[in-house]
Design a protein around this motif. Structure first.
Motif, PDB file in Angstrom:
ATOM      1  N   ARG A 393      -3.878   3.653   4.878  1.00 26.49           N
ATOM      2  CA  ARG A 393      -4.188   2.305   5.377  1.00 26.49           C
ATOM      3  C   ARG A 393      -5.369   2.393   6.333  1.00 26.49           C
ATOM      4  O   ARG A 393      -5.289   3.007   7.393  1.00 26.49           O
ATOM      5  N   GLU A 394      -6.464   1.790   5.922  1.00 25.40           N
ATOM      6  CA  GLU A 394      -7.666   1.746   6.748  1.00 25.40           C
ATOM      7  C   GLU A 394      -7.703   0.418   7.491  1.00 25.40           C
ATOM      8  O   GLU A 394      -7.505  -0.649   6.897  1.00 25.40           O
ATOM      9  N   ALA A 395      -7.972   0.454   8.785  1.00 21.23           N
ATOM     10  CA  ALA A 395      -7.949  -0.765   9.599  1.00 21.23           C
ATOM     11  C   ALA A 395      -8.912  -1.821   9.078  1.00 21.23           C
ATOM     12  O   ALA A 395      -8.647  -3.022   9.167  1.00 21.23           O
ATOM     13  N   ARG A 396     -10.037  -1.390   8.516  1.00 23.94           N
ATOM     14  CA  ARG A 396     -11.019  -2.334   8.002  1.00 23.94           C
ATOM     15  C   ARG A 396     -11.054  -2.364   6.476  1.00 23.94           C
ATOM     16  O   ARG A 396     -11.961  -2.930   5.878  1.00 23.94           O
ATOM     17  N   GLY A 397     -10.081  -1.755   5.858  1.00 23.53           N
ATOM     18  CA  GLY A 397     -10.062  -1.692   4.395  1.00 23.53           C
ATOM     19  C   GLY A 397      -9.266  -2.848   3.796  1.00 23.53           C
ATOM     20  O   GLY A 397      -8.038  -2.896   3.915  1.00 23.53           O
ATOM     21  N   GLU A 398      -9.941  -3.793   3.171  1.00 27.84           N
ATOM     22  CA  GLU A 398      -9.268  -4.962   2.618  1.00 27.84           C
ATOM     23  C   GLU A 398      -8.233  -4.566   1.574  1.00 27.84           C
ATOM     24  O   GLU A 398      -7.111  -5.092   1.553  1.00 27.84           O
ATOM     25  N   ALA A 399      -8.605  -3.642   0.682  1.00 23.65           N
ATOM     26  CA  ALA A 399      -7.692  -3.255  -0.394  1.00 23.65           C
ATOM     27  C   ALA A 399      -6.495  -2.474   0.137  1.00 23.65           C
ATOM     28  O   ALA A 399      -5.349  -2.749  -0.228  1.00 23.65           O
ATOM     29  N   SER A 400      -6.742  -1.493   0.994  1.00 20.32           N
ATOM     30  CA  SER A 400      -5.629  -0.675   1.497  1.00 20.32           C
ATOM     31  C   SER A 400      -4.692  -1.504   2.370  1.00 20.32           C
ATOM     32  O   SER A 400      -3.471  -1.320   2.346  1.00 20.32           O
ATOM     33  N   ARG A 401      -5.229  -2.443   3.139  1.00 20.35           N
ATOM     34  CA  ARG A 401      -4.362  -3.310   3.944  1.00 20.35           C
ATOM     35  C   ARG A 401      -3.520  -4.219   3.048  1.00 20.35           C
ATOM     36  O   ARG A 401      -2.345  -4.468   3.328  1.00 20.35           O
ATOM     37  N   HIS A 402      -4.140  -4.711   1.972  1.00 18.53           N
ATOM     38  CA  HIS A 402      -3.385  -5.551   1.038  1.00 18.53           C
ATOM     39  C   HIS A 402      -2.239  -4.765   0.410  1.00 18.53           C
ATOM     40  O   HIS A 402      -1.106  -5.267   0.312  1.00 18.53           O
ATOM     41  N   LEU A 403      -2.508  -3.533   0.009  1.00 14.26           N
ATOM     42  CA  LEU A 403      -1.475  -2.707  -0.605  1.00 14.26           C
ATOM     43  C   LEU A 403      -0.358  -2.387   0.381  1.00 14.26           C
ATOM     44  O   LEU A 403       0.828  -2.543   0.074  1.00 14.26           O
ATOM     45  N   HIS A 404      -0.722  -1.948   1.561  1.00 17.14           N
ATOM     46  CA  HIS A 404       0.283  -1.555   2.553  1.00 17.14           C
ATOM     47  C   HIS A 404       1.080  -2.746   3.067  1.00 17.14           C
ATOM     48  O   HIS A 404       2.308  -2.665   3.216  1.00 17.14           O
ATOM     49  N   ASP A 405       0.400  -3.845   3.355  1.00 14.07           N
ATOM     50  CA  ASP A 405       1.030  -4.952   4.065  1.00 14.07           C
ATOM     51  C   ASP A 405       1.651  -6.005   3.153  1.00 14.07           C
ATOM     52  O   ASP A 405       2.594  -6.694   3.552  1.00 14.07           O
ATOM     53  N   GLU A 406       1.128  -6.164   1.933  1.00 16.86           N
ATOM     54  CA  GLU A 406       1.572  -7.269   1.088  1.00 16.86           C
ATOM     55  C   GLU A 406       2.261  -6.844  -0.205  1.00 16.86           C
ATOM     56  O   GLU A 406       3.194  -7.503  -0.653  1.00 16.86           O
ATOM     57  N   ILE A 407       1.797  -5.783  -0.825  1.00 13.18           N
ATOM     58  CA  ILE A 407       2.389  -5.360  -2.097  1.00 13.18           C
ATOM     59  C   ILE A 407       3.768  -4.748  -1.848  1.00 13.18           C
ATOM     60  O   ILE A 407       3.920  -3.852  -1.011  1.00 13.18           O
ATOM     61  N   GLN A 408       4.755  -5.253  -2.609  1.00 13.77           N
ATOM     62  CA  GLN A 408       6.123  -4.765  -2.473  1.00 13.77           C
ATOM     63  C   GLN A 408       6.648  -4.297  -3.829  1.00 13.77           C
ATOM     64  O   GLN A 408       6.030  -4.543  -4.870  1.00 13.77           O
ATOM     65  N   VAL A 409       7.791  -3.633  -3.817  1.00 19.56           N
ATOM     66  CA  VAL A 409       8.420  -3.191  -5.057  1.00 19.56           C
ATOM     67  C   VAL A 409       8.668  -4.416  -5.944  1.00 19.56           C
ATOM     68  O   VAL A 409       9.165  -5.443  -5.489  1.00 19.56           O
ATOM     69  N   GLY A 410       8.296  -4.299  -7.208  1.00 19.06           N
ATOM     70  CA  GLY A 410       8.411  -5.398  -8.147  1.00 19.06           C
ATOM     71  C   GLY A 410       7.108  -6.130  -8.376  1.00 19.06           C
ATOM     72  O   GLY A 410       6.954  -6.824  -9.386  1.00 19.06           O
ATOM     73  N   ASP A 411       6.155  -6.005  -7.442  1.00 18.12           N
ATOM     74  CA  ASP A 411       4.858  -6.650  -7.612  1.00 18.12           C
ATOM     75  C   ASP A 411       4.048  -5.933  -8.684  1.00 18.12           C
ATOM     76  O   ASP A 411       4.315  -4.776  -9.035  1.00 18.12           O
ATOM     77  N   ARG A 412       3.030  -6.635  -9.177  1.00 18.09           N
ATOM     78  CA  ARG A 412       2.208  -6.097 -10.260  1.00 18.09           C
ATOM     79  C   ARG A 412       0.788  -5.841  -9.781  1.00 18.09           C
ATOM     80  O   ARG A 412       0.261  -6.587  -8.940  1.00 18.09           O
ATOM     81  N   VAL A 413       0.185  -4.798 -10.327  1.00 13.22           N
ATOM     82  CA  VAL A 413      -1.220  -4.494 -10.079  1.00 13.22           C
ATOM     83  C   VAL A 413      -1.870  -4.164 -11.420  1.00 13.22           C
ATOM     84  O   VAL A 413      -1.192  -3.788 -12.380  1.00 13.22           O
ATOM     85  N   GLU A 414      -3.170  -4.334 -11.482  1.00 18.75           N
ATOM     86  CA  GLU A 414      -3.919  -4.054 -12.703  1.00 18.75           C
ATOM     87  C   GLU A 414      -4.634  -2.716 -12.536  1.00 18.75           C
ATOM     88  O   GLU A 414      -5.294  -2.485 -11.520  1.00 18.75           O
ATOM     89  N   VAL A 415      -4.492  -1.846 -13.513  1.00 18.87           N
ATOM     90  CA  VAL A 415      -5.102  -0.517 -13.419  1.00 18.87           C
ATOM     91  C   VAL A 415      -5.919  -0.231 -14.672  1.00 18.87           C
ATOM     92  O   VAL A 415      -5.632  -0.724 -15.760  1.00 18.87           O
ATOM     93  N   GLY A 416      -6.973   0.549 -14.490  1.00 22.73           N
ATOM     94  CA  GLY A 416      -7.795   0.978 -15.607  1.00 22.73           C
ATOM     95  C   GLY A 416      -7.341   2.328 -16.124  1.00 22.73           C
ATOM     96  O   GLY A 416      -6.224   2.778 -15.868  1.00 22.73           O
TER      97      GLY A 416
END
Length: 673
Positions: A393-416
């Motif tokens: 979790r990076e303090a200024r990282g939009e993606a890492s903050r979203h993953l740590h703070d908002e994404i929970q078990v059961g949520d979906r993400v798109e991967v390549g």
């Protein structure tokens, strides 16, 4: 057919022409399919219906679509040109509907249990306290396509629940929309004059539950399937754009009415992703009304139209679009803290299928919130079942903050698809992993891969796992490393803490204090014959890379992964090995971004192809801007791309990394972007 002969207005004819069916439709209507009166069959049909759908305008000229129902025989046809309503028009006052004499109206009569439907467009001939009398301008039948068979039982009157009006769609409204297999739409022409071709039309739309999508910002999208090819609705959208929508819950009687502006999308990229769609219709909702238990009806479960199997849903369309883009939906099945700042996310395919194979050390492109692209190293050896990403979790990282703070078990993400060249060598000699901070992630995956090989009978390679962390609270995989070291005698770990905590004990929690240096490790590592793997902050890797080169370690035995700008090779250490053999850049070259329909001239001052695209207001996916992650790979349709510095990642055949590429020659370069 002259304008006076055709029952269609210019908007309908324009859509028929674009669809390539204008002549065929003109021949059909010459037989009198569209009449200026109701045949007796239609009159009898309307009179026995328990409800009809009306398309009406409010005093601002906006269309609304409403179900109208009443006691048996609430509809009566005195003559072939007239249809009389003896019932209340729901929400007429609330919506400010225009029920005055001469107001335009569209009517759809639909019998769900028999899948019969007929339409009538006309004007209000009379309006009184008891109801309305409509005068017929056009009357015609419709086929039974896409009608879900239902048996309905109607009650009396309106429900008592208060109607909720809003400029947006409420969560309950969006749920009703996205679970619907049926809705009704009213549309209007721009001109509402005496011409019988002008006015309001009411129509039915059907599909599988999920065939309509509603976003939180009020955009609603539905597919246009093959129909009667008259294009009454789409023709009105072409001419005016204002529409009204009606969604019903046939079990609870909940009702959603909405009005907004529609546009038709013919773009093949969007359309082909939705199975069975010939076009898409986007509606920007301007106002809605949601009422609970207001439609006095009880309906048995629907029997779907048999050919719905040849149509799709938005969920399926999204999966197909992701596949075309090289992405796929995964579900978070576990979220495991590894340290104070690093958390592991365990991902499995949402469709239950197999995962793409990968090599330990590779990374995974991830797309979050639709347009936030990042690449994270896979921190687990391939297991065929899922992926693990261990993210700081990076303090200024939009993606890492979203993953740590908002994404929970059961949520979906798109991967390549997994990619990257930072993988284990194919040799059999000693291996030294040198990592710091979150740079431990590829090392853990490679260590697991070596352990798996030993378990399946391969000869063990001596491994030294050297890692630096601030202290025990920030060190990831601490207990796991201890377990591996206890299980395998070929593994030696050496842990450095730069700022030990109160609970850290030298010789117990860590082996040394300070920062990793080759001087500290001399005598502990077989430097001459080992392959070295470096991952961590650039300064950390640059220091160790230089020390290893100074100690005589061949560049081919030093493997590293750098994200962001920078390279570990400087002028004094053989920079020519990372330079490509590209010819001098052209003075000018035309670059065409095919999908966007935009062309721009490139010159040496334009920078990379990514930078050139951004000057054209395009937003290609990218991450590192250095050729280290592969996120920016774009298909090359024509021409050749060159690199001033050899990218760390090799793109697939036929693709180029636009973040660090430029035209090779002055020939036109065409990109699928």
């Amino acid at each position: 057919m002259t304008k006076a002969d055709t029952p269609f207005h210019p908007g309908e004819i324009a859509v028929q022409t674009r669809a390539g069916v204008a002549e065929e439709v003109a021949a059909m209507v010459r037989s009198g399919f569209i009449r200026d009166h109701m045949p007796d069959q239609h009159r009898l049909f309307f009179e026995q219906l328990p409800f009809v759908i009306l398309g009406l305008l409010d005093r601002e000229g906006r269309p609304w679509t409403l179900p109208v129902w009443g006691k048996p025989s609430f509809l009566h046809s005195p003559d072939p040109k007239s249809l009389r309503f003896e019932t209340e028009i729901p929400f007429a006052e609330t919506l400010g509907l225009d029920l005055a004499k001469g107001a335009k109206v569209g009517l759809l009569g639909i019998e769900l249990h028999s899948r019969r439907r007929n339409r009538m467009n006309g004007t209000i001939a009379d309006s009184d306290a008891a109801g309305l009398t409509l005068r017929v301008d056009q009357s015609f039948g419709n086929c039974p396509q896409y009608i879900q068979k239902r048996t309905l039982l109607f009650g009396d009157g309106l429900g008592t629940a208060a109607a909720e009006r809003s400029a947006r769609l409420s969560p309950d409204a969006r749920t009703l929309i996205e679970e619907a297999d049926t809705f009704f739409i009213a549309s209007r022409t721009a001109d509402l004059g005496e011409d019988p071709r002008s006015g309001v039309d009411a129509s039915h739309r059907g599909g599988r539950p999920g065939f309509v999508r509603a976003s939180r910002d009020g955009l609603l999208t539905f597919p246009d399937f093959a129909g009667n090819r008259f294009f009454n609705t789409l023709g009105n959208i072409e001419a005016d754009g204002r529409v009204g929508l009606c969604f019903l819950n046939w079990t609870t009687g909940d009702l959603l009415l909405a009005t907004g502006r529609a546009t038709v999308t013919w773009d093949t990229t969007r359309v082909t992703a939705f199975h069975g769609a010939q076009r898409l219709v986007d509606v920007r909702i301007e106002e809605s009304l949601f009422a609970r238990q207001v439609f006095a009806v009880e309906g048995a479960p629907a029997e779907p139209w048999p050919n719905l199997t040849e149509t799709g849903t938005w969920r399926e369309a999204e999966v197909e679009a992701l596949r075309v883009e090289g992405y796929r939906t995964f579900r978070v099945v576990r979220k495991q803290p590894e340290s104070q700042v690093i958390t592991s996310f365990y991902l499995k395919p949402a469709d239950g299928g197999a995962v793409e194979p990968y090599l330990a050390g590779q990374f995974l492109p991830v797309r979050l919130k639709g347009n936030l692209h990042r690449s994270y190293t896979l921190s687990q050896a391939p297991n065929g079942h899922g992926y693990r990403l261990s993210i700081k979790r990076e303090a200024r990282g939009e993606a890492s903050r979203h993953l740590h703070d908002e994404i929970q078990v059961g949520d979906r993400v798109e991967v390549g698809k997994p990619s990257g060249d930072f993988t284990l060598d194919a040799g059999g000699g000693p291996v030294v992993f040198l990592s710091a901070g979150v740079g431990i992630t590829p090392m853990i995956a490679m260590l697991e891969s070596l352990a798996q090989a030993v378990e399946t009978g391969a000869r063990a390679r001596p491994v030294w796992f050297v890692h630096a962390a601030r202290n025990g609270e920030t060190q990831a995989f601490r207990g796991y490393l201890d377990e591996l070291r206890a299980a395998y005698d070929w593994l030696t770990t050496y842990i450095f803490y730069s700022a030990p905590g109160a609970r850290d004990r030298l010789g117990e929690t860590h082996d040394a204090e300070g920062r990793i240096s080759l001087e500290t490790l001399k005598g502990r590592l077989p430097i001459a014959e080992s392959h070295f793997y470096l991952c961590g902050p650039e300064g950390f890797m640059r220091s160790l890379h230089g020390a290893l080169r100074a100690a005589g370690v061949a560049r081919s035995r030093i493997h590293h992964e750098v994200f962001g700008a920078g390279s570990l090779d400087g002028a004094d250490s053989g920079e020519e090995e990372t330079r490509s053999s590209a010819p001098p850049p052209p003075e000018r070259a035309t670059v065409r971004f095919e999908s966007a329909g935009i062309a721009r001239d490139w010159t040496p001052g334009s920078g990379s192809l990514l930078e050139l695209a951004e000057t054209a207001d395009l937003s290609p996916k990218h991450n590192c801007r250095r050729g280290n992650c592969g996120t920016c790979a774009v298909r090359v349709l024509s021409g050749t791309v060159a690199y001033e510095r050899k990218p760390a990642v090799t793109p697939p055949v036929g693709y180029a990394l636009i973040c660090c590429g430029r035209p090779m020659t002055d020939d036109d370069l065409v990109l699928d972007l």
